[in-house]
Write a protein that holds these residues in place. Sequence first.
Motif, PDB file in Angstrom:
ATOM      1  N   ILE A  83       0.828  -1.206   0.000  1.00  0.00           N
ATOM      2  CA  ILE A  83       0.000   0.000   0.000  1.00  0.00           C
ATOM      3  C   ILE A  83       0.861   1.254   0.000  1.00  0.00           C
ATOM      4  O   ILE A  83       0.563   2.227  -0.663  1.00  0.00           O
ATOM      5  N   MET A  84       1.939   1.194   0.762  1.00  0.00           N
ATOM      6  CA  MET A  84       2.644   2.445   1.030  1.00  0.00           C
ATOM      7  C   MET A  84       3.754   2.733   0.042  1.00  0.00           C
ATOM      8  O   MET A  84       4.219   3.858  -0.033  1.00  0.00           O
ATOM      9  N   LYS A  85       4.177   1.741  -0.712  1.00  0.00           N
ATOM     10  CA  LYS A  85       5.231   1.943  -1.706  1.00  0.00           C
ATOM     11  C   LYS A  85       6.430   2.701  -1.115  1.00  0.00           C
ATOM     12  O   LYS A  85       6.750   3.816  -1.557  1.00  0.00           O
ATOM     13  N   PRO A  86       7.070   2.130  -0.136  1.00  0.00           N
ATOM     14  CA  PRO A  86       8.195   2.856   0.452  1.00  0.00           C
ATOM     15  C   PRO A  86       9.382   2.904  -0.501  1.00  0.00           C
ATOM     16  O   PRO A  86       9.563   2.017  -1.341  1.00  0.00           O
ATOM     17  N   THR A  87      10.178   3.929  -0.340  1.00  0.00           N
ATOM     18  CA  THR A  87      11.410   4.019  -1.114  1.00  0.00           C
ATOM     19  C   THR A  87      12.552   3.997  -0.114  1.00  0.00           C
ATOM     20  O   THR A  87      12.511   4.667   0.901  1.00  0.00           O
TER      21      THR A  87
END
Lengths: 682, 308, 214, 482
Positions: free
Chosen positions: A603-607
């Motif tokens: 959901i959060m698509k962290p980088t």
Amino acid sequence: MTEFFASSRGFVVLLLLFAIGAAGSLLFNKNDRQANYWSNLFACAGSLWGMFVAIGALVAPEPVAFTLGFSPFSLLRFSFLLDRLAAFFLFVISLIAFFCSIYAIDYVKHYYGKYGIGTLGFFYNIFIAGMLLVASAANGLFFLVAWEIMSVASFFLVIHDRDEQENIRAGLLYLIMTHLGTAFIIAAFLLLYRSTGSFDFSAIQSGGAAISPVVKNAVFVLSLIGFGTKAGIIPLHVWLPAAHPAAPSHISGLMSGVMIKTGIYMMIRVFLDLLAPFPLWWGVVLLIAGAVSALLGVLYALAEHDIKKLLAYHSIENIGIILLGLGSALTFLSLQLPTLALLGLVASLFHTLNHATFKSLLFLGAGAVINQTHTRNMEELGGLIRLMPQTALLFLTGSMAISALPPFNGFFSEWLTFQSLFQGIAATDSRTIWVFVIAAGSLAFTGGLALACFVKAFGAVFLARPRSNEAQHAREPSFFMLAGMWPLAALSLLFGIVSGYVANILQDVAGTLSVFQGFPSPFLLAETGRISAGGFSFVSPPVVFLLLLIALFAVFTAFNFLFFKKQKTTFGPTWDCGADLTPRMEITSTGFARSIILIFKGIMKPTMLKSVECRDGETRYLPKSREIRLGISNIYDTCLYKPAQDLALRFSLYARKMQSGLINMYILYILAALLGALYFSL
Amino acid sequence: MHTFFDILQILLIPLASPLITGVIKKLKAKFQNRRGASVFQPYRDLWKLFHKDEVISQDASWIFRLAPCIVFAVTLAVGAIIPLIDLATFAAPAGDLLTVIYISAIGTFFLALAGLDTGSAFGGFGSSREMTVSALAEGGLLFSFLVLALVAGSANLFSIADSILTTGNFYLQPIVLAGIGFFIVLLAENGRFPFDNPATHLELTMIHEAMLLEYSGRRLALMEWAAANKLFVFMTLGANLFFPWGLMHTFSPGALAAAVVIFLLKIAALCLAIAFIESTIAKFRFFRLPDILFVSFTLNIVAIGLIK
Amino acid sequence: MNMNLQFLAMTIFLTTIFFHIIRRNSYTASAYAVQSLAVVLLLFRSFLATGSLSMLLTVILVLAIKVFLALHLFSNFVKKYKPGVSATAYLNLPLTLIVVAALSAFAHSRVFAPLAAIVPENAALLSLGIAGMLISLLLMVNRKGILSQIIGVLSLENSIVVFGLFAGLEQSAILQIGIMFNILVWLIITSIFSSMIYRHFGALETAEMTSLKE
Amino acid sequence: MEPLLITGTLLLAALLTLLMKNLRAIELISVSAAVAVFIAALKIALGASAPRASNPDGFFSIDALGAIIALTIAVVGLAAAVYSVFYLRVEMAKGIIGFHRVRQYFILFNLFLLAMLFAVMVNNPILMWIAIESTTLSTVFLISFYDKPTALEAAWKYLIINSTGLLLGFFGTLLYFTPLGEAAGQGLTGWKTLAAHAAHLDPMIAKIAFVFVLIGYGTKVGLAPMHTWLPDAHSKAPAPISALLSGVLLNIALYAVLRFKLLTDAVTGGAFTGKLLLAFGLFSIIISALIMLTLQNYKRLLAYSSIENMGIAALGFGVGGAGVFAAILHIIYHALVKPALFFLAGNIFLKYSSTKISRISGVISALPITAVLFLAGFLAVTGTPPFGIFFTKIYVLFACMTMYPLAGFIAIAAFALLFIDFLKQAMAMIFGEKPAEMPMGEISPPLWAIPLALLATVLLLSFYLPEFLLELITQAVEKYAL
């Protein structure tokens, strides 16, 4: 006495107080000190008066309605309606504004000589007055005026700290979003006008039957987007985590505590009061919006290391929770279950009140911390509990309340929200049950994640050792700041303990709405101080409070005074595995939340950005420093707002080509317009 | 007599909880073909710790010092509002499922804060992991109770137990599903396998113990005791809500004796199950834990689907 | 239908087309003088018809301004700025003529039919006048030199005057004089501007003046 | 009486200025002429609101809308005259212009005012046309005032495009004389006579005539796509001239269109002209909304905003009903706000010597009062409460909504975009760091006091309309709303 307050004269006095506060503070623009005291004292007085007005309207047997002045525009009438719903919101706004104003007296001192306090005080008073007008307006146009005044005033408050480019950008984003929202609201009101021939709420209400379903649905969608932007529903929330941190903290407290609730207020007003009856899907949409906002809001909060942004994201979460209550109310009404609808509405109103208290408390606490340490970055804070013990205790109270820990107020409103969702699962059929299941699941996870988030927030800010030089030299804030926060903390507890009575009042507030008229008096939400959700469940707040108090008291007494008094307690360093323990070894707020973020990475698509600097450039065996940056990609910008912006820019460039600079072209336009107009119109 | 018994019942939790951990340890030892310590060893450990001097970190604040009391008090408070043996205690009106869940969350909250308070890297990681697991476990916990509440038509734990007793057979499937879901949460919330290894102090694996790392002496004792309490509370909830047979309706010595015996049997069965699991499966990698917790959540949702 | 009238109208219309065809600016100036002269003659006809003295004054004024003054200004202009004066167009000649034909057709189409019906006996002339207007506009669109633009405006004005005459819409003399006064000022201003433009841009082409592009 | 006074005063002022050798005397003459004109216009407005309306058969005849517009011309003219004095003083001090330019400026300024007022007051359509053409002729040298290539270019485009447009308008005007036959050539035909004969107008001719009038005068109004001259001219003229061009000149052309609209409506009904006005109005709003997003010049920004506001007025008159009321009020508000904004832009220009938005930052530090007023003006012109343009926009929208909902929705979207454009550009200028070497503080008090007064007037008028003004508006609405 109460009649005087809740009358046109009482209300005029209320507005005058703020007007004098605003004008005076502008007059004293040259002198920061005078401007500060003048504006905040009048804001205090106004808010106090506002509370009396609200109480007066609450106890009044009939809704108080009056019209002030005249205007050159026939459709614009300065008509006010102080029914119980409006009175409740007036009360919440005044209550929070009162304490924020007390806090502000000492808080704004650090702006002395830097920015004009006069303008701050001016817009501050206007802002509060605008919110009060929004809650009491009974004419669509008048409401829009108040709405815009509130928005514009808060915009100027957001950009008060104008040397920071980031704040200016935040203000820009805020005003753009809020204006787009307003455009939707205007469209909604115009559609209502088209159908009913009036901007007056009473006329719209009585003409409601004439509105065709298509228009009604259009109005619903338009006003959901419009008010949802102000309330901060995901994905319309983008301004919120930018604007709240940018504003001075007492403003953030007000914006987050009460201003975003005006969106909720108008949703209740428009959906429940003006447009009822309505189709089932409205409630379902609200429930889904609430579930998404709650869950995503708390997840984004977890990923945040800016303390005020974290709180801002929690506002989104709590708006989601409020919407869950409201959405279930709408759903139940469509399903002809007025009793349950009342439960849902009371839940959302109660959470509105509670969130206002503890969120403003948290923002004020965060403001105290930032004021001392000059940073909002939690990675640079820490250990403040010893330097600012009172602030720490207050922030802890707020944290517990917002995490819905009993016996604080947040628990009881979430309890009511849960109950209305449970009722949805228990009492509705297969069309809606899964929506309620999703909503309840989202709320359950939200609760757990909020707890984790506030462990992180409190831990990173107040516990362990200070992580920066600034944090080492923090001091307890001065008198008025504490005086603004303590009552809010006390109220968080008090509203929890007496939540039975509060729920009862709110039941009266909600029950006077027209949709609930004509039904036999529903069950009592509360009796002898306990809140109940029909036969399904009940909870007794005083008992919970006493239970916890007695258990803690017993254990504490036994532990500290009865047994084991002989054992020595010595103080030593924390175990450091042999190396020197430094604050850098503490877990960071990013590290704390990392596992949750990675779990929800879908959901959060962290980088993740890793950079390693080695001592030895060739072998790379001995890293000198490692840096990991964990970020959350802003999918709303990349997927929604950026494309929209690009589209607008592209069209703009197309349109600009029209202005080619060549006069021959321009005359061609005239010729073409002439021939075209002749051809098409004849 | 009745009131006296009710109060006694509240004291049952703290008094019996070390025994439960002792029994589990003993059972685990048996499974591992060891003799194992006595089942009363936890009492001796507590006694020993309570008489030791204490070292507190210089960096610790009052949170660290107060947390053991709070955590312990919370387990007592929860213990007071759940059905143990008697279905008709004076605390019955307070026994709402949400109240139980959120009161026990207070304990988690302060435990995690205490872990952060000393500034030790271990404590921080322990808190982080603990909060991750408990945040994800909350959905499963709440929904497993919700299944029962829907079956019973009431969210009061006492009413649930009462109602399942009479109508449970009709809803056997959902209740069993919810029971499995609850059991997973029980393991997660109490730091048992496969979520945590309660027996090691290994940096890579520990969750609960990491938070307690800075505790010593009597505060450590209180913390350990509270953990045991919590385990017992959860086992009681599992035993009495999902399999409420044997709970006492009206007070009489005979009924009491029967109820106590059946209750102990159920607890013993649960101890056996935990010991069995802890002896047969390995601890999972941290990032696989969410999967199990989501399984719990999903099972409960399926159970709701079965009810409706 | 009067032959004289027809002849004069055709002269005006043909000069309008002629503006599109010729490539030498001195011819353009002369063509405008011819066109204006035709207008003067038309006006003179109506003076003969009415015999009012104020009409005569108008005729004289028009002759003085549109024929003599304009011719003087334009020839000076052409002489002075010879290298800078352009007579090039965006469309080549065949295409220009096709568009001219299309505009004439449009002027004769049903869209303008009501206008042609104002004075039914002059219908053809009225349509011609409208065609003249449109073609004058086209001149301003098509030509790059600013002289052509000035001529375009003036020719547009001539076409309107002609239309007004044929439609029986001529205004009282005082108004005519007012209009003439305006045109006089306009002529003077444009010639001043032309020299300023030449001073600043070194050319008298519209394509040079495209820096204001937003 | 008053029209003659106005004409005489302004002519005299222009002549006297021509003769004067003293700068102070020139300034004094122009300002006093503007004051006299203001008083006369006020008297006209007060008189026109009274039952004894001005003689509809006289040489001068002023209807209610005309009186309103005349008053706005006089007010803005006065403001611009005073502002010009101080603005030009600064420019002279900087050495940008000399005495002769100032004298030339004030001669043309007075002639420009005269032409505008004459156009509104005169009773004959042809004379009105002549007057409007004269406004072009008198301002063209004011636009090329700074004698730079770009200014020249703007002036040239202004001259050619407007002349072309006005000739088309002239043709349209002529067509309205068709029912008069022979009588057309005799004397000065008043509006009243035309209206009396309008019933005999062939509907088809009326339609064609209106299209020509709309395209023709619409060029002067600045309706898209005939607006192209407007941003060039407004951005190159000195600030007070831009203020007059934008605030009042556009209204006069719109007023002309409206008078012909009345004649046309008499035979075709309101729908035909309404739809045309609506289409061009809406197109103007959309075009300006789109272009303003990527503009790089703040004076052009204001110019495009004028196009938008004229579009709103056209939209209001087009939809009729309450839209007319709103459009008239909108014209009044816009006539006051836009000059204020141009004056403020002039202040910024004086300080920064650039009209590029990218070169301007930190105005709030460099010119604090100007910056605050600019923000207020921005809020006012984009229609943010409590400024009245908000209400007029809403009124136009709801009139639009009741008849053409789709157009209403498009307009709402365009308004939102416009607000964003304006906000974005204003923020970029006002905040940020000011250039390091730039001194703080306002240049001279009158330069901000005048826009302040104008904005205060707007705010006052947003909630209180004086009796006579309300009466005038009511009369105008009665006349122009179908």
